[in-house]
Write a protein that holds these residues in place. Structure first.
Motif, PDB file in Angstrom:
ATOM      1  N   ALA A   1      32.006  39.848  39.966  1.00 37.23           N
ATOM      2  CA  ALA A   1      33.065  39.696  38.897  1.00 37.23           C
ATOM      3  C   ALA A   1      32.980  41.272  38.320  1.00 37.23           C
ATOM      4  O   ALA A   1      34.109  41.679  37.869  1.00 37.23           O
ATOM      5  N   GLY A   2      32.110  41.723  37.938  1.00 36.93           N
ATOM      6  CA  GLY A   2      31.799  43.053  37.177  1.00 36.93           C
ATOM      7  C   GLY A   2      32.303  44.122  38.027  1.00 36.93           C
ATOM      8  O   GLY A   2      33.005  45.002  37.493  1.00 36.93           O
ATOM      9  N   ALA A   3      31.877  44.060  39.275  1.00 37.05           N
ATOM     10  CA  ALA A   3      32.428  45.107  40.408  1.00 37.05           C
ATOM     11  C   ALA A   3      33.645  45.276  40.427  1.00 37.05           C
ATOM     12  O   ALA A   3      34.101  46.226  40.632  1.00 37.05           O
ATOM     13  N   LEU A   4      34.644  44.047  40.481  1.00 37.22           N
ATOM     14  CA  LEU A   4      35.770  44.000  40.493  1.00 37.22           C
ATOM     15  C   LEU A   4      36.672  44.233  39.103  1.00 37.22           C
ATOM     16  O   LEU A   4      37.587  44.249  39.212  1.00 37.22           O
ATOM     17  N   GLY A   5      35.901  44.503  38.223  1.00 38.02           N
ATOM     18  CA  GLY A   5      36.653  44.736  36.938  1.00 38.02           C
ATOM     19  C   GLY A   5      37.259  43.718  36.101  1.00 38.02           C
ATOM     20  O   GLY A   5      38.220  43.913  35.318  1.00 38.02           O
ATOM     21  N   LEU A   6      36.820  42.674  36.343  1.00 36.28           N
ATOM     22  CA  LEU A   6      37.534  41.303  35.715  1.00 36.28           C
ATOM     23  C   LEU A   6      37.239  41.239  34.307  1.00 36.28           C
ATOM     24  O   LEU A   6      36.003  41.877  34.175  1.00 36.28           O
ATOM     25  N   ARG A   7      38.031  40.580  33.535  1.00 31.61           N
ATOM     26  CA  ARG A   7      37.904  40.445  32.121  1.00 31.61           C
ATOM     27  C   ARG A   7      37.855  38.979  31.917  1.00 31.61           C
ATOM     28  O   ARG A   7      38.214  38.161  32.508  1.00 31.61           O
ATOM     29  N   HIS A   8      37.346  38.485  30.773  1.00 25.70           N
ATOM     30  CA  HIS A   8      37.190  37.236  30.259  1.00 25.70           C
ATOM     31  C   HIS A   8      36.703  36.250  31.280  1.00 25.70           C
ATOM     32  O   HIS A   8      37.076  35.001  31.807  1.00 25.70           O
ATOM     33  N   ILE A   9      35.482  36.579  31.768  1.00 23.40           N
ATOM     34  CA  ILE A   9      34.923  36.186  32.960  1.00 23.40           C
ATOM     35  C   ILE A   9      34.130  34.739  32.390  1.00 23.40           C
ATOM     36  O   ILE A   9      33.535  34.320  31.257  1.00 23.40           O
ATOM     37  N   GLU A  10      34.259  33.704  32.996  1.00 19.38           N
ATOM     38  CA  GLU A  10      33.884  32.483  32.712  1.00 19.38           C
ATOM     39  C   GLU A  10      33.294  31.584  34.039  1.00 19.38           C
ATOM     40  O   GLU A  10      33.442  32.172  35.177  1.00 19.38           O
ATOM     41  N   LYS A  11      32.445  30.737  33.478  1.00 21.66           N
ATOM     42  CA  LYS A  11      31.763  30.095  34.814  1.00 21.66           C
ATOM     43  C   LYS A  11      32.860  29.056  35.443  1.00 21.66           C
ATOM     44  O   LYS A  11      33.640  28.617  34.846  1.00 21.66           O
ATOM     45  N   LEU A  12      32.516  29.063  36.922  1.00 24.58           N
ATOM     46  CA  LEU A  12      33.554  28.142  37.525  1.00 24.58           C
ATOM     47  C   LEU A  12      33.201  26.623  37.901  1.00 24.58           C
ATOM     48  O   LEU A  12      32.085  26.580  38.315  1.00 24.58           O
ATOM     49  N   PRO A  13      33.902  25.798  36.985  1.00 26.37           N
ATOM     50  CA  PRO A  13      33.415  24.535  37.154  1.00 26.37           C
ATOM     51  C   PRO A  13      33.620  24.035  38.502  1.00 26.37           C
ATOM     52  O   PRO A  13      34.519  24.595  39.287  1.00 26.37           O
ATOM     53  N   PRO A  14      33.044  22.938  39.031  1.00 27.03           N
ATOM     54  CA  PRO A  14      32.143  21.908  38.053  1.00 27.03           C
ATOM     55  C   PRO A  14      30.714  22.266  37.985  1.00 27.03           C
ATOM     56  O   PRO A  14      29.804  22.042  37.149  1.00 27.03           O
ATOM     57  N   ASP A  15      30.150  23.234  38.943  1.00 27.14           N
ATOM     58  CA  ASP A  15      28.803  23.387  39.306  1.00 27.14           C
ATOM     59  C   ASP A  15      28.234  24.737  38.460  1.00 27.14           C
ATOM     60  O   ASP A  15      27.170  25.131  38.484  1.00 27.14           O
ATOM     61  N   ASP A  16      29.176  25.505  37.976  1.00 25.19           N
ATOM     62  CA  ASP A  16      28.943  26.905  37.298  1.00 25.19           C
ATOM     63  C   ASP A  16      28.319  27.736  37.816  1.00 25.19           C
ATOM     64  O   ASP A  16      27.816  28.794  37.631  1.00 25.19           O
ATOM     65  N   MET A  17      28.324  27.606  39.408  1.00 26.94           N
ATOM     66  CA  MET A  17      27.721  28.602  40.264  1.00 26.94           C
ATOM     67  C   MET A  17      28.588  29.908  40.253  1.00 26.94           C
ATOM     68  O   MET A  17      28.163  31.135  40.137  1.00 26.94           O
ATOM     69  N   GLY A  18      29.993  29.531  40.643  1.00 29.24           N
ATOM     70  CA  GLY A  18      30.787  30.829  40.686  1.00 29.24           C
ATOM     71  C   GLY A  18      31.453  31.234  39.428  1.00 29.24           C
ATOM     72  O   GLY A  18      30.941  30.838  38.330  1.00 29.24           O
ATOM     73  N   ARG A  19      32.509  32.306  39.590  1.00 26.05           N
ATOM     74  CA  ARG A  19      32.992  32.841  38.145  1.00 26.05           C
ATOM     75  C   ARG A  19      34.333  33.005  38.550  1.00 26.05           C
ATOM     76  O   ARG A  19      34.927  33.027  39.682  1.00 26.05           O
ATOM     77  N   ILE A  20      35.186  32.846  37.373  1.00 28.07           N
ATOM     78  CA  ILE A  20      36.689  33.177  37.390  1.00 28.07           C
ATOM     79  C   ILE A  20      37.242  34.120  36.119  1.00 28.07           C
ATOM     80  O   ILE A  20      36.628  33.833  35.043  1.00 28.07           O
ATOM     81  N   GLY A  21      37.853  34.834  36.308  1.00 29.09           N
ATOM     82  CA  GLY A  21      38.187  35.900  35.578  1.00 29.09           C
ATOM     83  C   GLY A  21      39.539  36.278  35.922  1.00 29.09           C
ATOM     84  O   GLY A  21      40.379  36.117  36.726  1.00 29.09           O
ATOM     85  N   LEU A  22      39.877  37.273  34.688  1.00 28.33           N
ATOM     86  CA  LEU A  22      41.354  37.844  34.799  1.00 28.33           C
ATOM     87  C   LEU A  22      41.270  39.354  35.046  1.00 28.33           C
ATOM     88  O   LEU A  22      40.404  40.073  34.648  1.00 28.33           O
ATOM     89  N   LEU A  23      42.271  40.018  35.944  1.00 26.00           N
ATOM     90  CA  LEU A  23      42.692  41.239  36.011  1.00 26.00           C
ATOM     91  C   LEU A  23      43.207  41.607  35.012  1.00 26.00           C
ATOM     92  O   LEU A  23      43.994  41.052  34.281  1.00 26.00           O
ATOM     93  N   SER A  24      43.163  43.134  34.507  1.00 24.34           N
ATOM     94  CA  SER A  24      43.590  43.564  33.361  1.00 24.34           C
ATOM     95  C   SER A  24      45.144  43.398  33.356  1.00 24.34           C
ATOM     96  O   SER A  24      45.975  43.155  32.191  1.00 24.34           O
ATOM     97  N   SER A  25      45.931  43.435  34.435  1.00 22.32           N
ATOM     98  CA  SER A  25      47.405  43.166  34.524  1.00 22.32           C
ATOM     99  C   SER A  25      47.562  42.874  36.011  1.00 22.32           C
ATOM    100  O   SER A  25      46.553  43.083  36.831  1.00 22.32           O
ATOM    101  N   PRO A  26      48.686  42.066  36.307  1.00 18.77           N
ATOM    102  CA  PRO A  26      48.856  41.459  37.711  1.00 18.77           C
ATOM    103  C   PRO A  26      49.137  42.633  38.725  1.00 18.77           C
ATOM    104  O   PRO A  26      49.504  43.775  38.329  1.00 18.77           O
ATOM    105  N   MET A  27      48.563  42.371  39.988  1.00 16.70           N
ATOM    106  CA  MET A  27      48.632  43.048  40.883  1.00 16.70           C
ATOM    107  C   MET A  27      49.411  42.341  42.221  1.00 16.70           C
ATOM    108  O   MET A  27      49.160  41.338  42.207  1.00 16.70           O
ATOM    109  N   ALA A  28      49.969  43.349  43.025  1.00 18.65           N
ATOM    110  CA  ALA A  28      50.432  42.580  44.104  1.00 18.65           C
ATOM    111  C   ALA A  28      49.035  42.413  45.109  1.00 18.65           C
ATOM    112  O   ALA A  28      47.945  42.939  45.134  1.00 18.65           O
TER     113      ALA A  28
END
Length: 254
Positions: A114-141
């Protein structure tokens, strides 16, 4: 550094209780060398990394992927499953692996991805918390984001989704974790990134309206290796760590 202290340091970084029940992390090949001074770090215990560890004079090979998942009936130099292990044992070099526990851990594989892709507001991906989910700074195609993933990970990606559609909420699980697409969709992701995706799961993702980026098993996990070395160096400044130079993606685009 004593071997037991190294193991304790790894358990601090990637606690073994985070590992999946089927996994096999920890000290997989013991060594008579109780003083650890040189550790080679790689994704896999292969013939190439084992030989590199031998040539460098390493005391220990630290890998992401374990070996010995099932019952091992023989260890032989001509068996692809054990030839790397055979070389390590013959040369008195230990093997330690941190796998799904390093995937899930704070600062582990998926945080690094997630850090390598520059995501913000990174959180654990439920339900097992192994993955991550976050936001781009602004929408992209979607296609522009996919090109950015290629650049950031030095990967050749495959995509499934509408090229011009705007995306912002990104979920990911490095390596072989295509089944987590359902968790990504449930968490409201626009895009799910993983290393490998089977055809029938890509069809299901399309039916769910979830865009897919398949970015390579090696490419989505190698991002953790140098940060792992940096963290270990802080905990053990009397040990020399080296990132493997003999390892690369097994399968490549042409």
């Amino acid at each position: 550094m004593k071997l037991n202290d190294f193991i304790a340091a790894m358990d601090t970084i990637a606690p073994r209780e985070l590992a999946a029940p089927w996994d096999n992390p920890g000290l997989l090949i013991g060594t008579e060398k109780q003083d650890i001074t040189k550790v080679l770090v790689a994704l896999d215990c292969s013939v190439a990394t084992a030989k590199e560890a031998i040539d460098w004079g390493a005391d220990l090979l630290l890998t992401h992927h374990p070996i010995f998942f099932g019952g091992v009936k023989r260890i032989a130099p001509d068996d692809p499953d054990t030839e790397g292990a055979y070389l390590l044992i013959r040369n008195g070099i230990g093997l330690f692996a941190a796998h799904t526990n390093l995937d899930s851990a704070e600062g582990g594989v998926n945080d690094c991805l997630a850090g390598a892709l520059g995501l913000r507001h990174i959180e654990k991906l439920p339900p097992d918390d192994m993955g991550r989910i976050g936001l781009l700074s602004s929408p992209m195609a979607f296609v522009d984001f996919a090109r950015m993933v290629e650049e950031k990970l030095s990967a050749r990606v495959r995509i499934n989704g509408e090229a011009a559609a705007p995306v912002r909420r990104i979920a990911m699980v490095g390596g072989s974790a295509a089944e987590e697409l359902f968790a990504a969709k449930a968490a409201g992701a626009d895009v799910f990134i993983t290393g490998e995706m089977k055809h029938h799961l890509a069809i299901q993702a399309a039916a769910l309206g979830l865009f897919i980026i398949e970015a390579g098993h090696y490419e989505t996990e190698k991002v953790v290796l140098q940060p792992l070395i940096n963290r270990l160096q802080v905990l053990s400044d009397d040990v020399q760590y080296k990132l493997t130079r003999s390892e690369s993606a097994c399968l490549r685009g042409i």
